[in-house]
Design a protein around this motif. Sequence first.
Motif, mmCIF file in Angstrom:
data_model
loop_
_atom_site.group_PDB
_atom_site.id
_atom_site.type_symbol
_atom_site.label_atom_id
_atom_site.label_comp_id
_atom_site.label_asym_id
_atom_site.label_seq_id
_atom_site.Cartn_x
_atom_site.Cartn_y
_atom_site.Cartn_z
ATOM 1 N N LEU A 252 30.260 -47.609 -1.774
ATOM 2 C CA LEU A 252 29.344 -47.220 -0.709
ATOM 3 C C LEU A 252 29.295 -45.700 -0.599
ATOM 4 O O LEU A 252 30.337 -45.038 -0.583
ATOM 5 C CB LEU A 252 29.775 -47.824 0.629
ATOM 6 N N THR A 253 28.078 -45.155 -0.533
ATOM 7 C CA THR A 253 27.899 -43.723 -0.354
ATOM 8 C C THR A 253 26.787 -43.483 0.659
ATOM 9 O O THR A 253 25.933 -44.338 0.888
ATOM 10 C CB THR A 253 27.533 -43.021 -1.680
ATOM 11 N N VAL A 254 26.793 -42.297 1.263
ATOM 12 C CA VAL A 254 25.723 -41.847 2.157
ATOM 13 C C VAL A 254 25.244 -40.493 1.635
ATOM 14 O O VAL A 254 26.029 -39.541 1.586
ATOM 15 C CB VAL A 254 26.203 -41.727 3.612
ATOM 16 N N ASP A 255 23.999 -40.427 1.211
ATOM 17 C CA ASP A 255 23.466 -39.207 0.579
ATOM 18 C C ASP A 255 24.380 -38.745 -0.558
ATOM 19 O O ASP A 255 24.605 -37.549 -0.753
ATOM 20 C CB ASP A 255 23.301 -38.092 1.612
ATOM 21 N N GLY A 256 24.921 -39.704 -1.299
ATOM 22 C CA GLY A 256 25.785 -39.391 -2.425
ATOM 23 C C GLY A 256 27.222 -39.089 -2.077
ATOM 24 O O GLY A 256 28.072 -38.973 -2.969
ATOM 25 N N MET A 257 27.547 -38.971 -0.786
ATOM 26 C CA MET A 257 28.916 -38.679 -0.356
ATOM 27 C C MET A 257 29.706 -39.986 -0.231
ATOM 28 O O MET A 257 29.230 -40.950 0.366
ATOM 29 C CB MET A 257 28.894 -37.963 0.997
ATOM 30 N N PRO A 258 30.915 -40.067 -0.789
ATOM 31 C CA PRO A 258 31.663 -41.327 -0.768
ATOM 32 C C PRO A 258 32.053 -41.764 0.635
ATOM 33 O O PRO A 258 32.415 -40.946 1.482
ATOM 34 C CB PRO A 258 32.903 -41.021 -1.619
ATOM 35 N N VAL A 259 31.965 -43.079 0.859
ATOM 36 C CA VAL A 259 32.411 -43.683 2.111
ATOM 37 C C VAL A 259 33.772 -44.338 1.915
ATOM 38 O O VAL A 259 34.648 -44.257 2.763
ATOM 39 C CB VAL A 259 31.378 -44.707 2.626
ATOM 40 N N ASN A 260 33.966 -45.023 0.770
ATOM 41 C CA ASN A 260 35.239 -45.706 0.492
ATOM 42 C C ASN A 260 36.412 -44.733 0.523
ATOM 43 O O ASN A 260 36.326 -43.625 0.001
ATOM 44 C CB ASN A 260 35.212 -46.358 -0.881
ATOM 45 N N MET A 261 37.501 -45.162 1.123
ATOM 46 C CA MET A 261 38.723 -44.370 1.168
ATOM 47 C C MET A 261 39.762 -44.962 0.216
ATOM 48 O O MET A 261 40.147 -46.127 0.356
ATOM 49 C CB MET A 261 39.296 -44.333 2.589
ATOM 50 N N VAL A 262 40.197 -44.158 -0.760
ATOM 51 C CA VAL A 262 41.249 -44.613 -1.665
ATOM 52 C C VAL A 262 42.597 -44.526 -0.963
ATOM 53 O O VAL A 262 42.813 -43.674 -0.100
ATOM 54 C CB VAL A 262 41.266 -43.770 -2.955
ATOM 55 N N SER A 263 43.503 -45.452 -1.331
ATOM 56 C CA SER A 263 44.879 -45.449 -0.805
ATOM 57 C C SER A 263 44.888 -45.329 0.714
ATOM 58 O O SER A 263 45.624 -44.540 1.303
ATOM 59 C CB SER A 263 45.684 -44.306 -1.435
ATOM 60 N N HIS A 264 44.046 -46.134 1.366
ATOM 61 C CA HIS A 264 43.892 -46.091 2.816
ATOM 62 C C HIS A 264 45.032 -46.831 3.507
ATOM 63 O O HIS A 264 45.619 -47.756 2.943
ATOM 64 C CB HIS A 264 42.546 -46.711 3.199
ATOM 65 N N ALA A 265 45.323 -46.438 4.719
ATOM 66 C CA ALA A 265 46.425 -47.046 5.463
ATOM 67 C C ALA A 265 46.215 -48.538 5.681
ATOM 68 O O ALA A 265 47.181 -49.307 5.736
ATOM 69 C CB ALA A 265 46.595 -46.336 6.805
ATOM 70 N N HIS A 266 44.949 -48.966 5.809
ATOM 71 C CA HIS A 266 44.687 -50.386 6.069
ATOM 72 C C HIS A 266 44.400 -51.176 4.803
ATOM 73 O O HIS A 266 44.822 -52.327 4.689
ATOM 74 C CB HIS A 266 43.524 -50.546 7.044
ATOM 75 N N GLY A 267 43.665 -50.592 3.854
ATOM 76 C CA GLY A 267 43.350 -51.342 2.646
ATOM 77 C C GLY A 267 42.576 -50.498 1.648
ATOM 78 O O GLY A 267 41.813 -49.603 2.024
ATOM 79 N N GLN A 268 42.757 -50.784 0.363
ATOM 80 C CA GLN A 268 42.114 -50.005 -0.690
ATOM 81 C C GLN A 268 40.593 -50.100 -0.598
ATOM 82 O O GLN A 268 40.026 -51.184 -0.478
ATOM 83 C CB GLN A 268 42.601 -50.493 -2.055
ATOM 84 N N GLY A 269 39.929 -48.948 -0.657
ATOM 85 C CA GLY A 269 38.476 -48.912 -0.620
ATOM 86 C C GLY A 269 37.876 -49.024 0.760
ATOM 87 O O GLY A 269 36.660 -49.197 0.892
ATOM 88 N N TYR A 270 38.696 -48.900 1.798
ATOM 89 C CA TYR A 270 38.231 -49.044 3.184
ATOM 90 C C TYR A 270 36.995 -48.179 3.421
ATOM 91 O O TYR A 270 37.008 -46.968 3.203
ATOM 92 C CB TYR A 270 39.360 -48.624 4.127
ATOM 93 N N ALA A 271 35.886 -48.817 3.854
ATOM 94 C CA ALA A 271 34.600 -48.125 3.968
ATOM 95 C C ALA A 271 34.015 -48.332 5.363
ATOM 96 O O ALA A 271 33.439 -49.384 5.656
ATOM 97 C CB ALA A 271 33.633 -48.630 2.901
ATOM 98 N N ASP A 272 34.153 -47.329 6.203
ATOM 99 C CA ASP A 272 33.651 -47.370 7.576
ATOM 100 C C ASP A 272 32.331 -46.600 7.635
ATOM 101 O O ASP A 272 32.307 -45.379 7.528
ATOM 102 C CB ASP A 272 34.684 -46.754 8.524
ATOM 103 N N LEU A 273 31.225 -47.328 7.850
ATOM 104 C CA LEU A 273 29.896 -46.723 7.885
ATOM 105 C C LEU A 273 29.428 -46.370 9.291
ATOM 106 O O LEU A 273 28.277 -45.980 9.475
ATOM 107 C CB LEU A 273 28.872 -47.678 7.260
ATOM 108 N N HIS A 274 30.294 -46.482 10.270
ATOM 109 C CA HIS A 274 29.866 -46.293 11.652
ATOM 110 C C HIS A 274 29.538 -44.842 11.988
ATOM 111 O O HIS A 274 29.046 -44.562 13.081
ATOM 112 C CB HIS A 274 30.940 -46.829 12.609
ATOM 113 N N PHE A 275 29.788 -43.929 11.060
ATOM 114 C CA PHE A 275 29.381 -42.541 11.308
ATOM 115 C C PHE A 275 27.895 -42.316 11.011
ATOM 116 O O PHE A 275 27.372 -41.222 11.213
ATOM 117 C CB PHE A 275 30.232 -41.561 10.491
ATOM 118 N N VAL A 276 27.200 -43.354 10.541
ATOM 119 C CA VAL A 276 25.765 -43.265 10.261
ATOM 120 C C VAL A 276 24.980 -43.728 11.488
ATOM 121 O O VAL A 276 25.222 -44.814 12.015
ATOM 122 C CB VAL A 276 25.387 -44.133 9.044
ATOM 123 N N ILE A 277 24.050 -42.908 11.940
ATOM 124 C CA ILE A 277 23.158 -43.290 13.037
ATOM 125 C C ILE A 277 22.024 -44.125 12.444
ATOM 126 O O ILE A 277 21.288 -43.641 11.576
ATOM 127 C CB ILE A 277 22.609 -42.051 13.763
#
Length: 753
Positions: free
Chosen positions: A175-200
């Motif tokens: 998942l990306t927004v304007d080409g910027m990655p959303v997925n978080m590697v080595s995240h505290a909760h789970g690999q690839g954690y992708a929170d899109l709630h920063f998008v209006i």
Amino acid sequence: MKNTYFLSLILCILSFNAFAHLGEINGTVFDNATKQPLKGATVILSGTGKATVTNELGQYQFSGLTVASFKLEISHIGFKTQILTVAVLEDQTTFVKTYMDVSRIELSEVVVSSGRAHDQQLISSLDIKLRPINNSQEILRMVPGLFIGQHAGGGKAEQIFLRGFDLDHGTDIRLTVDGMPVNMVSHAHGQGYADLHFVIPELVQGVDFKKGPYQADKGNFTTAGWVDFRTRTALDKSMFKLEAGQFDTYRAMAAIDLLGEKLKEKNQSAYIASEYSYTNSYFDNPQNFKRLNIFGKYHGHISKNTNVNFTASTFWSKWNHSGQIPDRAVESGMIDFFGSIDPSEGGETSRTNVNAEFVTVTPKQHVIKNQFFYSNYNFELYSNFTFFKEDTINGDQIRQKEKRNLFGYNGSFSSFYTLGKTKITSTFGLNYRQDITHNTELSHTKDRSVTLERKMYGNINEINVGAYVDELVQFSDRFSMNAGVRIDFFNNRYEDLLNNPVELKKADDYTISPKLNFYYTFNPQLQLYLNTGKGFHSNDTRVVVAQAGKQILPAAYGSDLGIIFKPFPKLLINAAAWYLWLDQEFVYVGDEGVVEPSGQSRREGIDLSVRYQLTRTLFADVDFNATKPRAIGQPEGQSYLPLAPIITTMGGLTLQGKKGFSGSLRYRYVGDRPANEDNSIVARGYFVTDGQLNYTRQKYTLGLSIQNILNTRWKETQFATESRLKGEKEPIEEIHFTPGTPFSAKLSLTYFF
């Protein structure tokens, strides 16, 4: 011999004279409302069989044209088609500027393109125009066949399901927004954690996607597919929006144009937008959910051939949630269907982004892209999945927490050239990404305030460098091929702060991912394609160092055989049969802080998407997906993949009205699916309907949206979990679930100025 010499001389003279009378057309297409370049417009040179698609700067070119008058037909989904007569003069370039007006969508104008078959986005372009996004969950549902589930009250990233995958929060989808990655590697909760709630939601202009690992420029997490959300370059109008609904639900949003019409004419734009949301939601335990978003974007030209998009945003959210509850607690009357076992669950998160994109198109039509991005991210989540299974006195609540700095670069150089009648687009690209986390933590807690034990505690430094080569070869107006290969290198460092002295663990690895795709366009109504490729998802750094870099970049091999078909002018069909095989890997379980093996698996299925225009203003759509997911090497009856969807479908009716009434009536269905490996525990399916009705005038829009019109009682997320309630002697494994929303109505008022 002399005759041959004179014949050659005459042919050369004739060829020279022919080329001396050739000219070309250079054009640029703009959106008349925003005055911004329009990428992806189809331009057909009538009567010649030549067609092309506008580039990043809205530009197109036809060369080698005889001296004559030509008709140009320019079309784009959601814009009024324009037909122009252009005169080509001897040894001259004719420059054309075209401004396109927004109009009603006519499915009859959609053309199955052969010019850029690998990049065409017909379904997504139609859907985003017909079904504007009105809430954050609808952002992901724009992808056909993609289902989501929220199991933490709206503040946590959604659980994602696609193509026989339980993708958790983004492990196998990029998942990306304007080409910027959303997925978080080595995240505290789970690999690839992708929170899109920063998008209006109101700022989303387009949703590009493709299922499968078939594009060389897409790297980590691209196994089930990828999605890129594009935010608006400019606002048509400034706006202010108010929403109010059941369960103490309120939202305010504003988006303001900062530069005005005069600077738009000079291809400059800037706007700022913000939203604030609050709800207690439908749970017995009040959610007290709060979210604040601020977003700003500037678009302009720093030279004649170079444009820049600069965005900056910040996001903050805090909430309580009811968590997953066991069937037995509801059936015994211990709690209500919307109740909770541990009411102290909840979380807080924030993300601040800076993203700068530079696109240069040279006079020879080479395209140079440079993108720099940075994110500062904070996350803290309290959960309790097993209640009193491990600690019968204090309970099993955990805290997952991290602070992260993420920065990186994406760059590419594309050149276009011809060899006879063959057109070739070559792209060379480079990606760099570095994630540095501070105090990444998994702890045993009580009541969200007391830390009982730290289970994992450390700092992560992860670097991913990727490079790729991509060739798009158009052999004729019908047949094209895309071939590419990328190589990704990972450097992982984990500083274990629980060791005394502190221990630094290291590991490195790389992977090579080839791609090969074929497209044959019979005519503007029919296209066949075959996609093949290898993809991968990286593993958590804590797995990588534990495995000394072995089996930490599991390969995914996939293929799609598909068809895009317009049997009638107002009917569009996209169907594909697909296969995906995943290698064995080791997985870090973020909720327990342990590493577990995950065996080989395969998924195969059929995807079908249909879009039909019933009348001038009424459209119907349906997506149907059937999948057979299985683990490889397991005994018969023991090879089911837990929670992997088998049958899904979604669709609805959409009423399109520029002024007056518009709206939609939509459904989504997920069939029953195994919740464990032997299918002895079943996650029950659901059928839910939603509706929306808008009334629009020049200055305002009134809206009514209803979730779960039939007030169905359904389980949005489900897990086979072993847990122990207070007073139980032994743990019990059964379905634990988060309830889906009941009937919920919301009113909105949008004012344009």
